[in-house]
Design a protein around this motif. Sequence first.
Motif, PDB file in Angstrom:
ATOM      1  N   ALA A   1      11.573 -31.475  -9.976  1.00  0.00           N
ATOM      2  CA  ALA A   1      11.667 -29.960  -9.631  1.00  0.00           C
ATOM      3  C   ALA A   1      10.230 -29.303  -9.469  1.00  0.00           C
ATOM      4  N   ALA A   2       9.121 -29.830 -10.501  1.00  0.00           N
ATOM      5  CA  ALA A   2       7.878 -29.306 -10.254  1.00  0.00           C
ATOM      6  C   ALA A   2       7.345 -29.825  -8.777  1.00  0.00           C
ATOM      7  N   ALA A   3       7.608 -31.060  -8.410  1.00  0.00           N
ATOM      8  CA  ALA A   3       6.964 -31.419  -7.454  1.00  0.00           C
ATOM      9  C   ALA A   3       7.566 -30.772  -5.990  1.00  0.00           C
ATOM     10  N   GLU A   4       8.845 -30.487  -6.158  1.00  0.00           N
ATOM     11  CA  GLU A   4       9.598 -29.959  -4.958  1.00  0.00           C
ATOM     12  C   GLU A   4       9.028 -28.519  -4.867  1.00  0.00           C
ATOM     13  N   VAL A   5       8.685 -27.716  -6.030  1.00  0.00           N
ATOM     14  CA  VAL A   5       8.120 -26.510  -5.967  1.00  0.00           C
ATOM     15  C   VAL A   5       6.800 -26.387  -5.418  1.00  0.00           C
ATOM     16  N   TYR A   6       5.959 -27.660  -5.709  1.00  0.00           N
ATOM     17  CA  TYR A   6       4.514 -27.498  -5.192  1.00  0.00           C
ATOM     18  C   TYR A   6       4.847 -27.611  -3.846  1.00  0.00           C
ATOM     19  N   ASP A   7       5.348 -28.725  -3.234  1.00  0.00           N
ATOM     20  CA  ASP A   7       5.593 -29.087  -1.978  1.00  0.00           C
ATOM     21  C   ASP A   7       6.041 -27.879  -1.092  1.00  0.00           C
ATOM     22  N   GLU A   8       6.871 -27.087  -1.605  1.00  0.00           N
ATOM     23  CA  GLU A   8       7.297 -25.839  -0.804  1.00  0.00           C
ATOM     24  C   GLU A   8       6.118 -24.901  -0.698  1.00  0.00           C
ATOM     25  N   ARG A   9       5.429 -24.674  -1.711  1.00  0.00           N
ATOM     26  CA  ARG A   9       4.534 -23.528  -1.728  1.00  0.00           C
ATOM     27  C   ARG A   9       3.326 -24.280  -0.917  1.00  0.00           C
ATOM     28  N   LEU A  10       2.959 -25.406  -0.797  1.00  0.00           N
ATOM     29  CA  LEU A  10       1.901 -25.836  -0.198  1.00  0.00           C
ATOM     30  C   LEU A  10       2.024 -25.733   1.192  1.00  0.00           C
ATOM     31  N   TYR A  11       3.246 -25.895   1.691  1.00  0.00           N
ATOM     32  CA  TYR A  11       3.744 -26.121   3.064  1.00  0.00           C
ATOM     33  C   TYR A  11       3.577 -24.568   3.666  1.00  0.00           C
ATOM     34  N   ASP A  12       4.281 -23.749   2.733  1.00  0.00           N
ATOM     35  CA  ASP A  12       4.319 -22.448   3.085  1.00  0.00           C
ATOM     36  C   ASP A  12       3.086 -21.546   3.285  1.00  0.00           C
ATOM     37  N   ARG A  13       1.937 -22.133   2.398  1.00  0.00           N
ATOM     38  CA  ARG A  13       0.639 -21.425   2.195  1.00  0.00           C
ATOM     39  C   ARG A  13      -0.114 -22.165   3.495  1.00  0.00           C
ATOM     40  N   TYR A  14      -0.354 -23.338   3.383  1.00  0.00           N
ATOM     41  CA  TYR A  14      -1.306 -24.226   4.215  1.00  0.00           C
ATOM     42  C   TYR A  14      -0.720 -25.009   5.245  1.00  0.00           C
ATOM     43  N   ASP A  15       0.649 -25.004   5.500  1.00  0.00           N
ATOM     44  CA  ASP A  15       1.250 -25.862   6.347  1.00  0.00           C
ATOM     45  C   ASP A  15       0.704 -27.295   6.325  1.00  0.00           C
ATOM     46  N   GLU A  16       0.991 -27.875   4.940  1.00  0.00           N
ATOM     47  CA  GLU A  16       0.504 -29.043   4.523  1.00  0.00           C
ATOM     48  C   GLU A  16       1.885 -29.706   3.896  1.00  0.00           C
ATOM     49  N   VAL A  17       1.869 -30.870   3.784  1.00  0.00           N
ATOM     50  CA  VAL A  17       3.056 -31.409   3.045  1.00  0.00           C
ATOM     51  C   VAL A  17       2.505 -32.590   2.050  1.00  0.00           C
TER      52      VAL A  17
ATOM     53  N   ALA B   1      -1.006 -22.798  -9.213  1.00  0.00           N
ATOM     54  CA  ALA B   1      -0.186 -22.904 -10.383  1.00  0.00           C
ATOM     55  C   ALA B   1       0.860 -23.907 -10.368  1.00  0.00           C
ATOM     56  N   ALA B   2       1.467 -24.197  -9.191  1.00  0.00           N
ATOM     57  CA  ALA B   2       2.413 -25.191  -8.941  1.00  0.00           C
ATOM     58  C   ALA B   2       1.572 -26.335  -9.070  1.00  0.00           C
ATOM     59  N   ALA B   3       0.735 -26.718  -8.578  1.00  0.00           N
ATOM     60  CA  ALA B   3       0.008 -27.954  -8.664  1.00  0.00           C
ATOM     61  C   ALA B   3      -0.339 -28.223 -10.099  1.00  0.00           C
ATOM     62  N   GLU B   4      -0.803 -27.255 -10.983  1.00  0.00           N
ATOM     63  CA  GLU B   4      -0.889 -27.562 -12.436  1.00  0.00           C
ATOM     64  C   GLU B   4       0.381 -27.832 -13.225  1.00  0.00           C
ATOM     65  N   ALA B   5       1.446 -27.378 -12.523  1.00  0.00           N
ATOM     66  CA  ALA B   5       2.859 -27.439 -13.237  1.00  0.00           C
ATOM     67  C   ALA B   5       3.169 -29.101 -12.922  1.00  0.00           C
ATOM     68  N   VAL B   6       2.826 -29.412 -11.741  1.00  0.00           N
ATOM     69  CA  VAL B   6       3.060 -31.079 -11.479  1.00  0.00           C
ATOM     70  C   VAL B   6       2.116 -31.942 -12.310  1.00  0.00           C
ATOM     71  N   LYS B   7       0.875 -31.523 -12.469  1.00  0.00           N
ATOM     72  CA  LYS B   7       0.207 -32.274 -13.471  1.00  0.00           C
ATOM     73  C   LYS B   7       0.692 -32.342 -14.693  1.00  0.00           C
ATOM     74  N   ALA B   8       1.172 -31.179 -15.309  1.00  0.00           N
ATOM     75  CA  ALA B   8       2.023 -31.132 -16.618  1.00  0.00           C
ATOM     76  C   ALA B   8       3.232 -31.883 -16.579  1.00  0.00           C
ATOM     77  N   ALA B   9       3.908 -31.813 -15.696  1.00  0.00           N
ATOM     78  CA  ALA B   9       5.174 -32.532 -15.811  1.00  0.00           C
ATOM     79  C   ALA B   9       4.667 -34.026 -15.821  1.00  0.00           C
ATOM     80  N   LEU B  10       3.779 -34.524 -14.828  1.00  0.00           N
ATOM     81  CA  LEU B  10       3.410 -35.903 -15.095  1.00  0.00           C
ATOM     82  C   LEU B  10       2.925 -36.309 -16.394  1.00  0.00           C
ATOM     83  N   ASP B  11       2.315 -35.566 -17.192  1.00  0.00           N
ATOM     84  CA  ASP B  11       2.025 -36.012 -18.544  1.00  0.00           C
ATOM     85  C   ASP B  11       3.146 -36.221 -19.499  1.00  0.00           C
ATOM     86  N   ARG B  12       4.155 -35.002 -19.151  1.00  0.00           N
ATOM     87  CA  ARG B  12       5.426 -35.086 -19.906  1.00  0.00           C
ATOM     88  C   ARG B  12       6.122 -36.297 -19.669  1.00  0.00           C
ATOM     89  N   HIS B  13       6.250 -36.707 -18.488  1.00  0.00           N
ATOM     90  CA  HIS B  13       7.221 -37.683 -18.092  1.00  0.00           C
ATOM     91  C   HIS B  13       6.759 -39.076 -18.485  1.00  0.00           C
TER      92      HIS B  13
END
Length: 237
Positions: free
Chosen positions: A50-66, A14-26
């Motif tokens: 803000a959307a990219a930061e949320v995705y970055d944090e959740r990606l790291y917390d879940r998969y230990d990736e950046v 969901a965080a990744a989808e939010a980044v995609k939507a924010a990219l379109d709006r930008h």
Amino acid sequence: MSDAAQPTAAEVRAAAEAVKAALDRHLDAVEARTGEDDPAVYSAFNALAAAAEVYDERLYDRYDEVTPFEIPGADDSLPPYAGPDDPNALTVLIRRDYAVVQPQRLLTQAQRVVDLDPETGGGQGAGAVVGSSVHAALGVLFGEYEPDEIASRHKEFGLEEGDSTLWISAADDLPEPGEWLSAPFDQADPQQIVCRFDVSSVFDDEELLGDDDDDDADDPGDADEPAAPGGPEGRTV
């Protein structure tokens, strides 16, 4: 971090989808912008960050990736916006710093204003108003010219630009007349800031750190040249 505290795979998606939507709006905001300082572009920029930061944090917390995104630090960004979605009023807060580098030029320009219109100095007579007082000269010039004109003509007045910032703050309604005059800047709430534009030569210095040494040698004066007034050339938050 415990498994219970980790975001779910669905939350990361969901965080990744939010980044995609924010990219379109930008991109939509950039394509439809009405000028260099279009607030819609900066609002979309902040939402994307803000959307990219949320995705970055959740990606790291879940998969230990950046991600390869450079997310602004807490010191460089505004807190989450908590103001009205459709503000009925706004407040514009501006700060511009100047150094008095040529006092005589400042005095001469103020003297010229008073000579043309003695009433500018309260009718006391030109010599008595300005004399050798920088304090009096500043009162004359800033009383005669709008701040934007001072900014565009600062060298004529013997001034050198320092940092500047402009905040656009949202409100539900205009304050009552005279309500804040005794302390005009005390009620600035960072969570009400719609957009902010900062100009500082330090941002130019940061960019120069990535340049080749040969470039620095070719033009050693660039690091000391301040950004132009009246725009977000330095940094936008």
